[in-house]
Design an enzyme around this catalytic site. Sequence first.
Site: not given
Length: 308
Positions: A30, A32, A223, A63-65, A249
């Site tokens: 991941d 962030d 995710k 990432s989910n960003n 995290d």
Amino acid sequence: MSARKVSHILKLSAAEQREFVNSFDVVLCDCDGVLWMVSSPLPRTGEAVNALKDDGKQVRFVSNNSLRLDEEYVNKFTRIGVKDFQANDIMHPAKSMLYYMKKHNIKQPVFSLCSGHGNETLRHGGVDVRTLVTKEDVEIATLDKITRPEQKMGAVLYDINLNLTYAQIAAATRYLADKDCHFIAGGTDWLLPIKADLTLPGFCDFLDTIKRFSGREPTIVSKPAVLLGEILKDIYKLADPKRCLFVGDSLTHDVRFGLNCGFQTLLVLSGSTPIEQMWQAKAEDQPHFYADSMADFIELYANISKNT
């Protein structure tokens, strides 16, 4: 099921540390809260990634960003010192949406609630993206006209969007009244960790509003959905999930995702999950290992080298 004892990677014995690093070939990481906070750095994370690469590990990022373009990610990884980072080393919801739509021949155009950068990523991949931009204040008297579907859409896309409006949400529900219109979503995070002392609400509640009103369940491509794991396995040719270590995290999104996909899991405490939450979680929701931060890999490899 009661919680179990989770080992910190630096508290393993010398033999166990060697066994740990020899147990995986691929690291899925991941961003962030792990490599950086949204608006502030985390120390020595690039050095840690390089230590893994120097040990022959394939390191990819999940990432989910989607709020950053590929070139922004390249610059960000370069700034923290990661060696040999390429744009295809990272997967985020706009990219997984693109993969899914191409694989399943989703008809176009599509109506997007994604961010401007997410839409740019989709358009760069050849998707005919339509959006709703209101140039004046929305009034009850004009809401019907503003949100009325102009044509059939192959899909409604939802993701993190800091400029999301009520009119856009309302328009999405009207497109989703067409049962032939697919519903594809990222943006499932509960929290948005901005910096060490600031966490803001995520975007899952807006998605829940659309789901509840439209009566439609989205296809989740972020995710912790197993579908994203299948996409990663295909794109990165991950033949043996057990030889992959997922580092994140968040218990609910990163650890749960890794467990759902059959990966080994490592929780870092540098982001959204305090250690008390990890200890209080049920055994089936806990990671295999934990660390204070990604930088612990630097000390881990130093220990292994010293004891070799």
